[in-house]
Design an enzyme around this catalytic site. Structure first.
Site, PDB file in Angstrom:
ATOM      1  CD  GLU A   1     -11.716   2.304  -2.463  1.00 39.26           C
ATOM      2  OE1 GLU A   1     -11.637   1.165  -2.978  1.00 39.26           O
ATOM      3  OE2 GLU A   1     -10.977   2.662  -1.533  1.00 39.26           O
TER       4      GLU A   1
ATOM      5  NE  ARG B   1      -3.998   1.989   0.978  1.00 41.70           N
ATOM      6  CZ  ARG B   1      -4.019   3.311   1.000  1.00 41.70           C
ATOM      7  NH1 ARG B   1      -2.956   3.994   0.663  1.00 41.70           N
ATOM      8  NH2 ARG B   1      -5.102   3.952   1.364  1.00 41.70           N
TER       9      ARG B   1
ATOM     10  NE  ARG C   1      -3.663  -2.891   1.755  1.00 44.33           N
ATOM     11  CZ  ARG C   1      -4.542  -1.982   1.371  1.00 44.33           C
ATOM     12  NH1 ARG C   1      -4.856  -1.852   0.100  1.00 44.33           N
ATOM     13  NH2 ARG C   1      -5.108  -1.164   2.238  1.00 44.33           N
TER      14      ARG C   1
END
Length: 167
Positions: free
Chosen positions: A55, A47, A89
């Site tokens: 999104e 990330r 992540r």
């Protein structure tokens, strides 16, 4: 002096969490998430630190992903990863070699570039995780992108992804 030593000792466990990754960007999931494959054939889902991109279903979501892909996909990358998010992540600042500078090293900060292009927000909620220098750069680039109406800033009603996800 004693308090200073206690403060340093308290931070030592956090220093052990930092990790660096070098490898090739083999997948771009969206405008702020990539997968880096190391020379040992380990994949790391990363990330991008300091940003939050639209999104996929949001306006500019696909453009943001395409921008990150054109910057990083297939390129060698260096990632400095001080933390892991709630999804497992690694949260990393990621650099690649600039296309217009073959003799340069990995000096292109992809998160900063996404903000500059108006294809990600500076994630102010996590500003404390950034260096003072990065906070200044990221804030300045977002201000400039807004002023110049780049990318998602062309619309005055852009909804940040952290609000979009709540709906």
């Amino acid at each position: 002096m004693f308090r200073f030593l206690i403060a340093i000792l308290a931070l030592l466990p956090l220093a052990g969490l930092a990790e660096t990754i070098t490898g090739k960007v083999v997948h771009v999931a969206d405008g702020d998430t990539v997968t880096i494959l190391t020379s040992q054939k380990q994949q790391h889902r990363v990330r991008i630190a300091g940003i939050d991109a639209p999104e996929s279903a949001q306006p500019f979501g696909n453009r943001s992903k395409q921008s990150l892909a054109s910057m990083a996909h297939g390129k060698e990358a260096f990632a400095d990863c001080p933390k892991i998010d709630r999804y497992g992540r690694k949260v990393c600042k990621v650099w690649v070699q600039p296309e217009d500078c073959p003799q340069c090293g990995k000096t292109r900060d992809v998160g900063l570039e996404q903000i500059s292009a108006g294809l990600a927000w500076w994630y102010r909620a996590y500003a404390k995780d950034q260096s003072a220098e990065d906070r200044g750069r990221y804030e300045s680039e977002e201000d400039e992108a807004r002023l110049r109406k780049r990318g998602l800033w062309v619309e005055n009603s852009s909804v940040p992804p952290w609000e979009w996800r709540k709906k």
